[in-house]
Design a protein around this motif. Structure first.
Motif, PDB file in Angstrom:
ATOM      1  N   MET A 307      29.334  43.678  43.458  1.00 50.18           N
ATOM      2  CA  MET A 307      29.995  43.045  42.315  1.00 50.18           C
ATOM      3  C   MET A 307      31.408  43.599  42.139  1.00 50.18           C
ATOM      4  O   MET A 307      32.363  42.848  41.910  1.00 50.18           O
ATOM      5  N   VAL A 308      31.545  44.932  42.266  1.00 50.92           N
ATOM      6  CA  VAL A 308      32.859  45.558  42.085  1.00 50.92           C
ATOM      7  C   VAL A 308      33.814  45.084  43.182  1.00 50.92           C
ATOM      8  O   VAL A 308      34.964  44.716  42.909  1.00 50.92           O
ATOM      9  N   GLU A 309      33.333  45.046  44.435  1.00 53.53           N
ATOM     10  CA  GLU A 309      34.205  44.614  45.536  1.00 53.53           C
ATOM     11  C   GLU A 309      34.658  43.169  45.352  1.00 53.53           C
ATOM     12  O   GLU A 309      35.830  42.838  45.557  1.00 53.53           O
ATOM     13  N   ALA A 310      33.729  42.288  44.953  1.00 57.20           N
ATOM     14  CA  ALA A 310      34.094  40.879  44.737  1.00 57.20           C
ATOM     15  C   ALA A 310      35.089  40.762  43.581  1.00 57.20           C
ATOM     16  O   ALA A 310      36.036  39.972  43.638  1.00 57.20           O
ATOM     17  N   GLY A 311      34.905  41.559  42.548  1.00 52.93           N
ATOM     18  CA  GLY A 311      35.812  41.526  41.402  1.00 52.93           C
ATOM     19  C   GLY A 311      37.212  41.986  41.774  1.00 52.93           C
ATOM     20  O   GLY A 311      38.215  41.401  41.347  1.00 52.93           O
ATOM     21  N   VAL A 312      37.295  43.044  42.608  1.00 50.84           N
ATOM     22  CA  VAL A 312      38.609  43.539  43.055  1.00 50.84           C
ATOM     23  C   VAL A 312      39.317  42.450  43.866  1.00 50.84           C
ATOM     24  O   VAL A 312      40.510  42.187  43.681  1.00 50.84           O
ATOM     25  N   ARG A 313      38.570  41.775  44.763  1.00 50.46           N
ATOM     26  CA  ARG A 313      39.180  40.694  45.559  1.00 50.46           C
ATOM     27  C   ARG A 313      39.719  39.595  44.648  1.00 50.46           C
ATOM     28  O   ARG A 313      40.817  39.077  44.848  1.00 50.46           O
ATOM     29  N   ALA A 314      38.952  39.245  43.620  1.00 53.40           N
ATOM     30  CA  ALA A 314      39.377  38.182  42.695  1.00 53.40           C
ATOM     31  C   ALA A 314      40.659  38.585  41.957  1.00 53.40           C
ATOM     32  O   ALA A 314      41.596  37.794  41.833  1.00 53.40           O
ATOM     33  N   LEU A 315      40.729  39.836  41.518  1.00 49.94           N
ATOM     34  CA  LEU A 315      41.924  40.301  40.792  1.00 49.94           C
ATOM     35  C   LEU A 315      43.142  40.310  41.708  1.00 49.94           C
ATOM     36  O   LEU A 315      44.254  39.953  41.291  1.00 49.94           O
ATOM     37  N   LYS A 316      42.936  40.701  42.981  1.00 55.41           N
ATOM     38  CA  LYS A 316      44.064  40.706  43.927  1.00 55.41           C
ATOM     39  C   LYS A 316      44.530  39.282  44.212  1.00 55.41           C
ATOM     40  O   LYS A 316      45.726  39.038  44.346  1.00 55.41           O
ATOM     41  N   ARG A 317      43.567  38.352  44.283  1.00 54.02           N
ATOM     42  CA  ARG A 317      43.971  36.953  44.491  1.00 54.02           C
ATOM     43  C   ARG A 317      44.788  36.447  43.315  1.00 54.02           C
ATOM     44  O   ARG A 317      45.618  35.544  43.470  1.00 54.02           O
ATOM     45  N   ARG A 318      44.568  37.036  42.157  1.00 51.52           N
ATOM     46  CA  ARG A 318      45.361  36.661  40.980  1.00 51.52           C
ATOM     47  C   ARG A 318      46.539  37.621  40.784  1.00 51.52           C
ATOM     48  O   ARG A 318      47.079  37.732  39.688  1.00 51.52           O
ATOM     49  N   ARG A 319      46.892  38.336  41.859  1.00 49.93           N
ATOM     50  CA  ARG A 319      48.132  39.129  41.912  1.00 49.93           C
ATOM     51  C   ARG A 319      48.159  40.334  40.984  1.00 49.93           C
ATOM     52  O   ARG A 319      49.230  40.764  40.534  1.00 49.93           O
ATOM     53  N   MET A 320      47.007  40.912  40.684  1.00 49.85           N
ATOM     54  CA  MET A 320      47.055  42.134  39.898  1.00 49.85           C
ATOM     55  C   MET A 320      47.533  43.277  40.793  1.00 49.85           C
ATOM     56  O   MET A 320      47.043  43.447  41.904  1.00 49.85           O
TER      57      MET A 320
END
Ligand code: FAD
Ligand code: FES
Length: 334
Positions: A307-320
């Motif tokens: 869950m944490v890894e998928a969440g990090v990928r999502a945030l990076k895709r949104r340019r965090m």
């Protein structure tokens, strides 16, 4: 004492008992070393040993590479000195105030089933305790030499009574065998803390927070949200709590009340395995549907590793920016 060794850090020197881990000795005597799992699975606690000998069990390549090993790096949470040693602690660039590790004792003051296989436990401490929101303690499992990490859900301002959210693991030593079996109100609890560098940081006070939790990964995020709102009641905070089914959701009333009381708090429970009137799917996907860009936000993520890894990928895709993504994984003990 022949069974006590010295650990020289270049700027100070601390003692380490026989069998004591290097990380434990340094943290107890006020030398900060970044750390996360304290169980040899994350690699955060690496330090370079430049003199003397340590007993360091083998670590997987993904945690400690061959080249790091050749340069003398060890996992300080797993290593014990066998002679006096010299270490090079990494430079602390966090600017945070760290609390020394210590032993703690307390008494269970409440134990409530809050969802399927999930309890909320409060422990009244014998002495006040300082920690940073997001950190955890290790509970000693009675009758064993084992400990398990559990995160505080209360803010540091309420440090006389610690709140924990604990999920049952089938056949689990700490959960099935103790917490969900014999632990009751009035039971004594021994622990050490605070551990971990998943810490609420007020380095960018105005920045909106995105909190992504899986299961009982909600606990440290509750502490962080409450601490952030104590500092600024108008703080923008988006909480996403992911579980599989509605029967696993807990603290719904708490978060709804918080969102009513604070104009910029938004609470979004997400169910991954059940259709309902609310959001379906994973927390990272829900967040991506709500945000076109996360460039100006910071995030804290906690829960199962996937869950944490998928969440990090999502945030990076949104340019965090990666430096604003803070995470802790509930990796099982090995
Ligand atoms: P164990 O006896 O350790 O495990 C029994 C079996 O189940 C083993 O085979 C093990 O590999 C497997 N297993 C254990 N956990 C999992 C899992 N998650 N998924 C798949 N298989 C598993 N938990 C909370 O509920 N609340 C918290 O606040 C919390 N904070 C934590 C903080 C940190 C830093 C870490 C690393 C973990 C945290 N955990 C938390 C997890 C917790 O520490 C224990 O790992 C968990 O409660 C299981 O312990 P146990 O002794 O019951 O099971
Ligand atoms: Fe030592 Fe995780 S490997 S803290």
């Amino acid at each position: 004492d022949p069974t006590t060794f010295r650990i020289d850090t270049g700027t100070t020197s601390v003692t380490c008992g026989s069998g004591q881990r290097v990380l434990d000795a340094l943290l107890r005597q006020g030398v900060w070393i970044p750390n996360s799992c304290n169980q040899g699975t994350c690699g955060t606690c690496k330090v370079r040993v430049t003199g003397g000998m340590v007993d360091a069990p083998p670590a997987p390549d993904t945690v400690l590479s061959d080249s790091e090993r050749d340069q003398g790096y060890v996992l300080s949470c797993q290593s014990t000195p066998t002679t006096d040693i010299v270490v090079e602690p990494p430079a602390d660039e966090s600017g945070a105030h760290h609390h020394a590790l210590r032993d703690l004792a307390g008494t269970v003051s409440s134990l409530t089933t809050v969802a399927d296989d999930t309890v909320s436990v409060t422990v009244s401490l014998d002495d006040p305790f300082e920690f940073t929101a997001g950190q955890y303690v290790e509970l000693s499992i009675p009758g064993t030499d084992q400990t398990r990490p559990y995160s505080m859900a209360n803010p540091p301002s309420e440090s006389g009574t610690l709140e924990f959210h604990i999920r049952r693991q089938p056949d689990g030593l700490a959960t099935d065998g103790w917490i969900f079996d014999s632990l009751t109100v009035g039971s004594s609890v021994s622990m050490t803390g605070p551990w971990g560098d998943f810490c609420h940081r007020e380095d960018e006070p105005g920045v909106g927070l995105i909190l992504l939790a899986g299961g009982t990964g909600l606990a440290p995020l509750k502490s962080i949200a409450r601490a952030a709102l104590e500092a600024d009641p108008e703080r923008e905070i988006h909480v996403y709590h992911g579980v599989r089914t509605e029967t696993e959701l807990y603290d719904v009333d708490f978060w709804r009340a918080l969102a009513t009381e604070h104009p910029n708090v938004r609470y979004t429970p997400c169910l991954s395995r059940q259709q309902w009137c609310g959001r379906a799917g994973y927390v990272g996907d829900a967040m991506m549907a709500d945000f076109g860009s996360c460039r100006n936000h910071a995030a804290y993520l906690c829960g199962p590793p996937a869950m944490v890894e998928a969440g990090v990928r999502a945030l990076k895709r949104r340019r965090m920016p990666p430096r604003r993504i803070r995470r802790e994984k509930y990796t099982p003990a090995t």
